[in-house]
Design a protein around this motif. Structure first.
Motif, PDB file in Angstrom:
ATOM      1  N   PRO A   5      41.984  38.115 -22.036  1.00 19.49           N
ATOM      2  CA  PRO A   5      41.960  36.984 -22.956  1.00 19.49           C
ATOM      3  C   PRO A   5      42.752  37.297 -24.231  1.00 19.49           C
ATOM      4  O   PRO A   5      42.785  38.446 -24.679  1.00 19.49           O
ATOM      5  N   LEU A  29      39.778  26.595 -28.753  1.00 21.67           N
ATOM      6  CA  LEU A  29      40.439  27.815 -28.282  1.00 21.67           C
ATOM      7  C   LEU A  29      39.543  28.575 -27.301  1.00 21.67           C
ATOM      8  O   LEU A  29      40.007  29.113 -26.304  1.00 21.67           O
ATOM      9  N   ARG A  30      38.253  28.595 -27.601  1.00 19.13           N
ATOM     10  CA  ARG A  30      37.303  29.230 -26.674  1.00 19.13           C
ATOM     11  C   ARG A  30      37.358  28.529 -25.318  1.00 19.13           C
ATOM     12  O   ARG A  30      37.401  29.168 -24.275  1.00 19.13           O
ATOM     13  N   ASP A  31      37.357  27.196 -25.372  1.00 26.07           N
ATOM     14  CA  ASP A  31      37.373  26.442 -24.122  1.00 26.07           C
ATOM     15  C   ASP A  31      38.681  26.617 -23.364  1.00 26.07           C
ATOM     16  O   ASP A  31      38.758  26.350 -22.173  1.00 26.07           O
ATOM     17  N   ALA A  32      39.717  27.067 -24.077  1.00 30.48           N
ATOM     18  CA  ALA A  32      40.986  27.339 -23.400  1.00 30.48           C
ATOM     19  C   ALA A  32      41.040  28.804 -22.926  1.00 30.48           C
ATOM     20  O   ALA A  32      42.072  29.270 -22.454  1.00 30.48           O
ATOM     21  N   GLY A  33      39.923  29.520 -23.099  1.00 31.46           N
ATOM     22  CA  GLY A  33      39.851  30.880 -22.556  1.00 31.46           C
ATOM     23  C   GLY A  33      40.193  31.984 -23.542  1.00 31.46           C
ATOM     24  O   GLY A  33      40.379  33.141 -23.153  1.00 31.46           O
ATOM     25  N   LEU A  34      40.275  31.656 -24.835  1.00 28.90           N
ATOM     26  CA  LEU A  34      40.596  32.691 -25.815  1.00 28.90           C
ATOM     27  C   LEU A  34      39.323  33.311 -26.390  1.00 28.90           C
ATOM     28  O   LEU A  34      38.267  32.681 -26.409  1.00 28.90           O
ATOM     29  N   GLU A  35      39.455  34.537 -26.877  1.00 29.34           N
ATOM     30  CA  GLU A  35      38.363  35.152 -27.615  1.00 29.34           C
ATOM     31  C   GLU A  35      38.643  34.959 -29.102  1.00 29.34           C
ATOM     32  O   GLU A  35      39.636  35.446 -29.624  1.00 29.34           O
ATOM     33  N   VAL A  36      37.752  34.192 -29.738  1.00 29.58           N
ATOM     34  CA  VAL A  36      37.980  33.775 -31.115  1.00 29.58           C
ATOM     35  C   VAL A  36      37.042  34.534 -32.047  1.00 29.58           C
ATOM     36  O   VAL A  36      35.823  34.435 -31.911  1.00 29.58           O
TER      37      VAL A  36
ATOM     38  N   SER B  83      32.135  32.740 -22.365  1.00 29.97           N
ATOM     39  CA  SER B  83      31.804  31.537 -21.598  1.00 29.97           C
ATOM     40  C   SER B  83      31.977  31.817 -20.108  1.00 29.97           C
ATOM     41  O   SER B  83      32.978  32.393 -19.685  1.00 29.97           O
ATOM     42  N   SER B  86      35.133  29.103 -19.213  1.00 32.09           N
ATOM     43  CA  SER B  86      36.517  29.285 -19.644  1.00 32.09           C
ATOM     44  C   SER B  86      36.886  30.751 -19.793  1.00 32.09           C
ATOM     45  O   SER B  86      38.045  31.087 -19.957  1.00 32.09           O
ATOM     46  N   LYS B  87      35.879  31.646 -19.770  1.00 27.25           N
ATOM     47  CA  LYS B  87      36.069  33.086 -20.043  1.00 27.25           C
ATOM     48  C   LYS B  87      36.375  33.340 -21.516  1.00 27.25           C
ATOM     49  O   LYS B  87      36.581  34.484 -21.924  1.00 27.25           O
ATOM     50  N   GLY B  88      36.461  32.277 -22.307  1.00 25.92           N
ATOM     51  CA  GLY B  88      36.680  32.450 -23.741  1.00 25.92           C
ATOM     52  C   GLY B  88      35.386  32.801 -24.449  1.00 25.92           C
ATOM     53  O   GLY B  88      34.322  32.854 -23.831  1.00 25.92           O
ATOM     54  N   ALA B  89      35.475  33.052 -25.755  1.00 22.77           N
ATOM     55  CA  ALA B  89      34.277  33.412 -26.507  1.00 22.77           C
ATOM     56  C   ALA B  89      34.485  33.108 -27.978  1.00 22.77           C
ATOM     57  O   ALA B  89      35.621  33.142 -28.462  1.00 22.77           O
TER      58      ALA B  89
END
Lengths: 131, 340
Positions: A5, A29-36, B83, B86-89
Motif C-alpha cells: 500500500p 484514500l483509505r477506500d482506494a487502498g492507501l495507508e493514511v 480495511s 480496500s486493504k487501506g487504513a
C-alpha cells in the motif's frame, strides 16, 4: 513492490480548527487502498515534516483553510529539504484563491486542490505521483 | 551494510527507511534483520492493549512523557487495523500523541495490521527488533483495539498492559479467559467516570479467583511450610496490579510507571524474562516460517495452476478443502525431491 500500500501523511498545519475536509480525503484514500497517517489538528511545519520522516511516507497532503498557505507551505518545503525529504511530493488542499495557485506550484508543490474537487481526482493524482 | 550501521548509530531517517523495508518484506529485509539481530536484547519491551476507545494512545502519550522526564528514550509502534475490503487504513494514533512530537528521544511509527487478526501486523516483531537495535530504552507496542482473544502481544512483550475503562460490566466477565489472562498490569483508564470502584472490584475478584486456582495445587505444601519459605514463594509470584488512571490529566500515570519498573525488575530477578524471551523467539520463528512457506508455495505453483484450482472450486467441481490438500500433494510430487 506495487502490492504494498502507498503510505501518505495527511496533516493540518496551522491554527484552523476544521478538519472535516482532511477526514473526507483520508477516508477516500483509505477506500482506494492507501495507508493514511492522520496527524490531527494544529500541527506545526516541524511536526509535519518530522512525522513524514518517521513514517517514511511517499506523499504528504496538507489541508489549509486559514489562508496561511503562503506562510506555511514554504516553511514545510524548506524543512523537507533540510531533512533530506525534498523528493517527497507535497499536495495542498483547502481554500486557495485561484490567483495564488501558480505561486504554490512555483514553491514546489505537486498538486493543489480547491473546494469542490472530487475525491476521485485526489486519489488519481496521488496514485499518479507515486507511479 | 551502511543502512545497518546507520540504524545502530541512531540515524532516524535510516531507521524509518529500514522499517518500511521490513514492513513491505522487501528483498533486503532478511539481510537487515539478520545483521541487526545481535544488537537486540537491551530494550524493555512493553505491550499496551485493550478494546477500542479506552484511551490506549492517550495513556501512551502521558506515560511516555513521564518516561522521557526520567531520561528514557522510547521507540513506539502504533498498530491500527487495515480495511478488509480496500486493504487501506487510517492510522490515527498520532492524533493523541501530540506531546511526543518533536522530541528527539522518541520515535513513533504507525503500522497497519495488513490482514493479520491477532492485534498486531505480521512484521511487528521484526520492527520491534529494529527499534531495540536502534538503542531505545523502552520499545512500546500499541495494539489494534482488540476484542477478547487477540492476544499476540503477549508473545511479543516482556510486560503486557491491558487497558480497560469503567462501565464495561459483563464484558469484563467475557474477557476473563482471553485478554485478562495476558495482563501483567491492568489499567482502568477514564477513572473519573462513574462505576470505577465497581469495575475495580469485579477485576480484583476475578484475579483473586484466578490466582487461588493456580496456587491450590501447591496449597497443601504451603500450609505446612514455615513462614520464611512461604514469603520466598510469595516473592516469586507477580500479583497483577490494578491501576486507575485518567490519561488526559496524567492522574495515576506515576503509579503505572512505578509498577511497570517493578514488573521489569520482577521478571529479571525471577528468570521469567528468559522464559518470555524464548517464547518470543519461538513465536517469531513459527510465524516467519508460516509466512515464508505460503509465499514460497504460491511462487512455486505456477499462476496457471493457482487459477485453475480456484476455477474448479468456483465451478463446483471440487470443494475448497480437497483443493487445498491437492495443492500440497501437487507441490510434494513436483517440487520436493528425494534428497533432504
Amino acid at each position: 513492490m506495487s502490492d504494498n500500500p502507498i503510505r501518505i501523511l495527511i496533516a493540518k498545519p496551522g491554527l484552523d480548527g476544521h478538519d472535516r475536509g482532511a477526514k473526507i480525503i483520508a477516508r477516500a484514500l483509505r477506500d482506494a487502498g492507501l495507508e493514511v497517517i492522520y496527524t490531527g489538528l494544529r500541527q506545526s511545519p516541524m511536526m509535519i515534516v518530522e512525522a513524514a520522516m518517521q513514517e517514511d511516507v511517499q506523499v504528504i497532503g496538507v489541508s489549509i483553510l486559514s489562508g496561511a498557505h503562503q506562510v506555511l507551505v514554504p516553511r514545510i518545503i524548506n524543512l523537507l529539504h533540510e531533512k533530506g525529504l525534498g523528493h517527497v511530493p507535497l499536495l495542498v488542499g483547502g481554500i486557495i484563491p485561484e490567483n495564488e495557485v501558480d505561486e504554490l506550484f512555483q514553491m514546489g508543490v505537486t498538486g493543489v486542490f480547491g473546494p469542490g474537487t472530487s475525491t476521485s481526482d485526489v486519489v488519481a493524482l496521488v496514485q499518479d505521483v507515486i507511479t | 551494510m551502511s543502512l545497518i550501521k546507520q540504524i545502530i548509530d541512531g540515524d532516524r531517517r535510516a531507521l524509518a527507511q529500514a522499517l518500511t523495508i521490513i514492513e513491505n518484506d522487501d528483498h533486503s529485509s532478511q539481510n537487515i534483520l539478520t545483521n541487526v539481530y545481535r544488537h537486540t536484547g537491551c530494550a524493555h519491551l512493553i505491550g499496551i492493549t485493550g478494546i477500542p476507545g479506552v484511551g490506549k494512545s492517550t495513556l501512551i502519550n502521558s506515560l511516555s512523557k513521564l518516561m522521557r522526564k526520567c531520561g528514557d528514550t522510547i521507540g513506539l509502534l502504533a498498530i491500527d487495523p487495515s480495511s478488509q475490503f480496500s486493504k487501506g487504513a487510517i492510522l490515527g494514533d498520532r492524533i493523541r500523541m501530540k506531546d511526543l512530537l518533536g522530541d528527539e528521544g522518541i520515535f513513533i511509527r504507525s503500522m497497519a495490521s495488513r490482514g493479520v487478526l491477532g492485534g498486531l501486523s505480521s512484521t511487528t516483531a521484526a520492527a520491534v527488533d529494529i527499534l531495540d537495535a536502534a538503542g531505545f530504552d523502552r520499545v512500546i507496542v500499541e495494539t489494534v483495539g482488540v476484542g477478547q482473544s487477540e492476544v499476540d502481544i503477549a508473545s511479543n512483550a516482556q510486560t503486557s498492559i491491558v487497558v480497560l475503562c469503567p462501565g464495561l460490566g459483563d464484558s469484563i466477565q467475557a474477557a476473563k479467559s482471553g485478554l485478562l489472562e495476558i495482563a501483567d498490569i491492568i489499567v482502568i483508564n477514564k477513572s473519573d467516570y462513574p462505576e470505577v470502584n465497581l469495575t475495580k472490584s469485579y477485576l480484583r475478584e476475578m484475579i483473586d479467583i484466578g490466582s487461588a486456582a493456580q496456587t491450590s495445587d501447591a496449597g497443601e505444601q504451603n500450609a505446612i511450610s514455615d513462614i520464611n519459605e512461604k514469603s520466598d514463594t510469595d516473592n516469586c509470584v507477580w500479583e497483577v496490579p490494578i491501576i486507575t488512571t485518567v490519561a488526559t490529566t496524567g492522574e495515576g500515570i506515576g503509579d503505572l510507571f512505578e509498577r511497570l519498573l517493578a514488573h521489569h525488575d520482577h521478571i529479571k530477578s525471577t528468570g521469567e524474562i528468559i522464559r518470555r524471551h524464548r517464547s518470543r523467539l519461538r513465536a517469531i520463528f513459527e510465524s516467519r516460517l508460516r509466512k515464508q512457506l505460503y509465499t514460497k508455495l504460491s511462487q512455486m505453483l505456477s499462476e496457471d495452476y493457482w487459477l485453475r484450482q480456484l476455477e474448479v472450486i468456483m465451478e463446483g467441481e471440487t470443494d475448497p478443502y480437497t483443493a487445498a490438500t491437492n495443492c500440497i500433494k501437487h507441490f510434494e510430487t513436483n517440487y520436493i525431491g528425494d534428497e533432504d
